[in-house]
Design a protein around this motif. Sequence first.
Motif, PDB file in Angstrom:
ATOM      1  N   GLY A  23      -1.455   7.875 -37.628  1.00 45.52           N
ATOM      2  CA  GLY A  23      -1.487   9.301 -37.929  1.00 45.52           C
ATOM      3  C   GLY A  23      -2.331   9.576 -39.156  1.00 45.52           C
ATOM      4  O   GLY A  23      -2.888   8.659 -39.778  1.00 45.52           O
ATOM      5  N   ARG A  24      -2.410  10.855 -39.519  1.00 47.19           N
ATOM      6  CA  ARG A  24      -3.208  11.225 -40.680  1.00 47.19           C
ATOM      7  C   ARG A  24      -2.556  12.380 -41.425  1.00 47.19           C
ATOM      8  O   ARG A  24      -1.793  13.175 -40.868  1.00 47.19           O
ATOM      9  CB  ARG A  24      -4.626  11.619 -40.278  1.00 47.19           C
ATOM     10  N   GLY A  25      -2.835  12.441 -42.720  1.00 47.98           N
ATOM     11  CA  GLY A  25      -2.412  13.537 -43.568  1.00 47.98           C
ATOM     12  C   GLY A  25      -3.502  13.835 -44.580  1.00 47.98           C
ATOM     13  O   GLY A  25      -4.487  13.099 -44.689  1.00 47.98           O
ATOM     14  N   THR A  26      -3.316  14.906 -45.333  1.00 45.81           N
ATOM     15  CA  THR A  26      -4.305  15.325 -46.321  1.00 45.81           C
ATOM     16  C   THR A  26      -3.840  14.910 -47.711  1.00 45.81           C
ATOM     17  O   THR A  26      -2.747  15.292 -48.148  1.00 45.81           O
ATOM     18  CB  THR A  26      -4.482  16.856 -46.274  1.00 45.81           C
ATOM     19  N   LEU A  27      -4.655  14.134 -48.402  1.00 43.75           N
ATOM     20  CA  LEU A  27      -4.321  13.698 -49.752  1.00 43.75           C
ATOM     21  C   LEU A  27      -4.625  14.828 -50.730  1.00 43.75           C
ATOM     22  O   LEU A  27      -5.739  15.361 -50.768  1.00 43.75           O
ATOM     23  CB  LEU A  27      -5.115  12.448 -50.124  1.00 43.75           C
ATOM     24  N   SER A  28      -3.631  15.194 -51.535  1.00 39.79           N
ATOM     25  CA  SER A  28      -3.824  16.259 -52.513  1.00 39.79           C
ATOM     26  C   SER A  28      -4.908  15.889 -53.512  1.00 39.79           C
ATOM     27  O   SER A  28      -5.218  14.706 -53.709  1.00 39.79           O
ATOM     28  CB  SER A  28      -2.508  16.544 -53.245  1.00 39.79           C
ATOM     29  N   GLU A  29      -5.473  16.890 -54.151  1.00 38.39           N
ATOM     30  CA  GLU A  29      -6.576  16.651 -55.087  1.00 38.39           C
ATOM     31  C   GLU A  29      -6.170  15.735 -56.230  1.00 38.39           C
ATOM     32  O   GLU A  29      -6.986  14.965 -56.737  1.00 38.39           O
ATOM     33  CB  GLU A  29      -7.072  17.986 -55.640  1.00 38.39           C
ATOM     34  N   ASP A  30      -4.907  15.790 -56.643  1.00 39.14           N
ATOM     35  CA  ASP A  30      -4.468  14.918 -57.736  1.00 39.14           C
ATOM     36  C   ASP A  30      -3.963  13.564 -57.245  1.00 39.14           C
ATOM     37  O   ASP A  30      -3.546  12.729 -58.042  1.00 39.14           O
ATOM     38  CB  ASP A  30      -3.375  15.609 -58.570  1.00 39.14           C
ATOM     39  N   GLY A  31      -4.009  13.348 -55.934  1.00 36.04           N
ATOM     40  CA  GLY A  31      -3.649  12.041 -55.389  1.00 36.04           C
ATOM     41  C   GLY A  31      -2.177  11.725 -55.405  1.00 36.04           C
ATOM     42  O   GLY A  31      -1.793  10.559 -55.265  1.00 36.04           O
ATOM     43  N   THR A  32      -1.312  12.727 -55.502  1.00 37.98           N
ATOM     44  CA  THR A  32       0.120  12.463 -55.595  1.00 37.98           C
ATOM     45  C   THR A  32       0.886  12.789 -54.320  1.00 37.98           C
ATOM     46  O   THR A  32       2.039  12.396 -54.176  1.00 37.98           O
ATOM     47  CB  THR A  32       0.753  13.285 -56.734  1.00 37.98           C
ATOM     48  N   ARG A  33       0.243  13.515 -53.363  1.00 32.59           N
ATOM     49  CA  ARG A  33       0.953  13.958 -52.173  1.00 32.59           C
ATOM     50  C   ARG A  33       0.083  13.760 -50.930  1.00 32.59           C
ATOM     51  O   ARG A  33      -1.129  13.988 -50.963  1.00 32.59           O
ATOM     52  CB  ARG A  33       1.335  15.454 -52.263  1.00 32.59           C
ATOM     53  N   TRP A  84     -10.797   2.208 -51.085  1.00 35.73           N
ATOM     54  CA  TRP A  84     -11.246   2.913 -52.287  1.00 35.73           C
ATOM     55  C   TRP A  84     -11.469   4.389 -52.009  1.00 35.73           C
ATOM     56  O   TRP A  84     -11.988   4.781 -50.956  1.00 35.73           O
ATOM     57  CB  TRP A  84     -12.556   2.306 -52.798  1.00 35.73           C
ATOM     58  N   LEU A  85     -11.097   5.194 -52.976  1.00 29.30           N
ATOM     59  CA  LEU A  85     -11.435   6.619 -52.975  1.00 29.30           C
ATOM     60  C   LEU A  85     -12.841   6.803 -53.546  1.00 29.30           C
ATOM     61  O   LEU A  85     -13.363   5.902 -54.226  1.00 29.30           O
ATOM     62  CB  LEU A  85     -10.412   7.385 -53.808  1.00 29.30           C
ATOM     63  N   PRO A  86     -13.459   7.936 -53.310  1.00 29.42           N
ATOM     64  CA  PRO A  86     -14.815   8.148 -53.828  1.00 29.42           C
ATOM     65  C   PRO A  86     -14.928   8.012 -55.340  1.00 29.42           C
ATOM     66  O   PRO A  86     -16.001   7.664 -55.851  1.00 29.42           O
ATOM     67  CB  PRO A  86     -15.137   9.577 -53.373  1.00 29.42           C
ATOM     68  N   ASP A  87     -13.844   8.276 -56.080  1.00 26.68           N
ATOM     69  CA  ASP A  87     -13.912   8.173 -57.540  1.00 26.68           C
ATOM     70  C   ASP A  87     -13.718   6.748 -58.051  1.00 26.68           C
ATOM     71  O   ASP A  87     -13.676   6.520 -59.269  1.00 26.68           O
ATOM     72  CB  ASP A  87     -12.887   9.102 -58.192  1.00 26.68           C
ATOM     73  N   GLY A  88     -13.590   5.770 -57.138  1.00 28.27           N
ATOM     74  CA  GLY A  88     -13.443   4.376 -57.536  1.00 28.27           C
ATOM     75  C   GLY A  88     -12.012   3.904 -57.629  1.00 28.27           C
ATOM     76  O   GLY A  88     -11.759   2.699 -57.752  1.00 28.27           O
ATOM     77  N   ASN A  89     -11.038   4.839 -57.618  1.00 24.65           N
ATOM     78  CA  ASN A  89      -9.637   4.439 -57.565  1.00 24.65           C
ATOM     79  C   ASN A  89      -9.287   3.984 -56.153  1.00 24.65           C
ATOM     80  O   ASN A  89     -10.081   4.129 -55.221  1.00 24.65           O
ATOM     81  CB  ASN A  89      -8.735   5.581 -58.013  1.00 24.65           C
ATOM     82  N   MET A  90      -8.073   3.436 -55.985  1.00 26.77           N
ATOM     83  CA  MET A  90      -7.663   2.896 -54.700  1.00 26.77           C
ATOM     84  C   MET A  90      -6.456   3.636 -54.153  1.00 26.77           C
ATOM     85  O   MET A  90      -5.684   4.239 -54.891  1.00 26.77           O
ATOM     86  CB  MET A  90      -7.268   1.420 -54.833  1.00 26.77           C
ATOM     87  N   VAL A  91      -6.291   3.540 -52.834  1.00 26.43           N
ATOM     88  CA  VAL A  91      -5.004   3.808 -52.200  1.00 26.43           C
ATOM     89  C   VAL A  91      -4.598   2.519 -51.499  1.00 26.43           C
ATOM     90  O   VAL A  91      -5.441   1.821 -50.906  1.00 26.43           O
ATOM     91  CB  VAL A  91      -5.050   4.981 -51.216  1.00 26.43           C
ATOM     92  N   ALA A  92      -3.319   2.182 -51.611  1.00 25.54           N
ATOM     93  CA  ALA A  92      -2.832   0.913 -51.075  1.00 25.54           C
ATOM     94  C   ALA A  92      -1.483   1.136 -50.404  1.00 25.54           C
ATOM     95  O   ALA A  92      -0.647   1.897 -50.899  1.00 25.54           O
ATOM     96  CB  ALA A  92      -2.695  -0.129 -52.189  1.00 25.54           C
ATOM     97  N   THR A  93      -1.292   0.459 -49.281  1.00 25.31           N
ATOM     98  CA  THR A  93      -0.013   0.544 -48.575  1.00 25.31           C
ATOM     99  C   THR A  93       0.881  -0.614 -48.991  1.00 25.31           C
ATOM    100  O   THR A  93       0.420  -1.753 -49.156  1.00 25.31           O
ATOM    101  CB  THR A  93      -0.213   0.484 -47.059  1.00 25.31           C
ATOM    102  N   GLN A 130     -14.073   9.736 -42.286  1.00 24.99           N
ATOM    103  CA  GLN A 130     -15.511   9.601 -42.529  1.00 24.99           C
ATOM    104  C   GLN A 130     -16.060  10.769 -43.346  1.00 24.99           C
ATOM    105  O   GLN A 130     -17.110  10.641 -43.981  1.00 24.99           O
ATOM    106  CB  GLN A 130     -16.245   9.511 -41.181  1.00 24.99           C
ATOM    107  N   ASP A 131     -15.359  11.878 -43.323  1.00 25.37           N
ATOM    108  CA  ASP A 131     -15.755  13.053 -44.103  1.00 25.37           C
ATOM    109  C   ASP A 131     -14.677  13.360 -45.142  1.00 25.37           C
ATOM    110  O   ASP A 131     -14.333  14.519 -45.373  1.00 25.37           O
ATOM    111  CB  ASP A 131     -15.960  14.242 -43.170  1.00 25.37           C
ATOM    112  N   PHE A 132     -14.154  12.301 -45.769  1.00 23.75           N
ATOM    113  CA  PHE A 132     -13.048  12.461 -46.708  1.00 23.75           C
ATOM    114  C   PHE A 132     -13.395  13.414 -47.846  1.00 23.75           C
ATOM    115  O   PHE A 132     -12.536  14.178 -48.309  1.00 23.75           O
ATOM    116  CB  PHE A 132     -12.648  11.098 -47.272  1.00 23.75           C
ATOM    117  N   ALA A 133     -14.613  13.376 -48.310  1.00 19.01           N
ATOM    118  CA  ALA A 133     -14.996  14.220 -49.445  1.00 19.01           C
ATOM    119  C   ALA A 133     -14.774  15.703 -49.144  1.00 19.01           C
ATOM    120  O   ALA A 133     -14.538  16.504 -50.054  1.00 19.01           O
ATOM    121  CB  ALA A 133     -16.461  13.982 -49.801  1.00 19.01           C
ATOM    122  N   THR A 134     -14.812  16.067 -47.846  1.00 16.44           N
ATOM    123  CA  THR A 134     -14.613  17.458 -47.451  1.00 16.44           C
ATOM    124  C   THR A 134     -13.178  17.759 -47.040  1.00 16.44           C
ATOM    125  O   THR A 134     -12.589  18.760 -47.467  1.00 16.44           O
ATOM    126  CB  THR A 134     -15.555  17.822 -46.293  1.00 16.44           C
TER     127      THR A 134
END
Length: 388
Positions: free
Chosen positions: A139-149, A65-74, A112-116
């Motif tokens: 690995g890791r990447g940065t999720l765009s603010e709109d959750g599309t990238r 879950w993302l902080p806004d209650g939506n999900m990311v799923a693989t 752990q500090d996803f909000a930042t």
Amino acid sequence: MRYLFLPILISLFVACDPASTTTEESTTEGPNRAADGEPTMMLTAAGVEAETVFNFEDIIWGFTWLPDGNMVATVKDGRLLHVQGDSATEVSGVPEVRDAGQGGLLDVLLDQDFATNRYVYLSYSRSEDGGEKGFTSVGRGTLSEDGTRLENFTSLYDGGPATDKGQHYGSRMVWGPEDGYLYFTIGDRGNRDENPQDSTRDGGKVYRIAADGSIPSDNPFVGAPNAKEATYSLGHRNLQGLAVHPTTGQIWEHEHGPRGGDEVNIIEAGKNYGWPVITYGINYDGTQITQEVGKAGMEQPFHYWVPSIAPSGMAFVTGDRYPGWEGDLLVGSLKFSYIKLVHLDGDAVTGEQELIKNIGRVRDVRMGPDGYIYASVEGTGIVRVVPA
């Protein structure tokens, strides 16, 4: 492919199979006594049902879950989904995966500090040689603010070498609650004779790294000759469950045995969990792997199953949605299409029950931010388990 919200309720019955457990079944019917002596009802396995909250036909390997209650799923085939209620958007910028055999896009975990920083961590079968070979990578990447990238994705650990074998990639990830390090798993990659027992080779291990991929100086194999210094424990087969105990903070793991011998282990630094020197399983053709089920210097499983349930996904029950189950262990079963509820009393297993039986191959199990149990089910999507 379809993204369709389908609010269905599936009535579920529990029919415990004594052959599928190494412990006696527990009885959870009737009242418990609270501290004040008043009776409180304990939830029975027959008292739950599942509702589909996101309908999806392909294999959702992991979700969170993302902080806004939506999900990311693989999705095993390599897609990362941003799930918003009854619809989903495919996230771009995901690394290329080798979708072959048991490999693909595997687990997902937020920083752990996803909000930042908006870091999203992925484990996956990294493609090499044009997809002919692969290895487990984190690995890791940065999720765009709109959750599309997913931007600037970088590999943090590659569990090579690449092989054309399609089995035993692992892989799950959790954050250590005490040290803040990233723990993840890589299966033995189908090379049981060399990888699991050799600290100089990847595969068949639990790993521990810092959030940026660096190796903690107190890892147990740091300084050992030619060792894979990210290794935290060894002697594992195919680890597809990893969870943090809500009270003790210990890292719990489960792994597929061969024919029988699925294990639940409590992971400790530098310990050897035995595969394939000791096991309660046998080869798929019925022949013996070893006569040994125990050996000095090798850990016994906390719990095991004969025959195999083919475990995938793991979580501990938290909160008060399920009276009487607090602290119990949830394990998804691919083979038998249920969630296994393992009742715990401290460090003892007191019984088992089967939840949402016959729903389909359960790939992942999580506790949601709303306190409900969620599971991804192959061919169904994501379901929520609710008291009936």
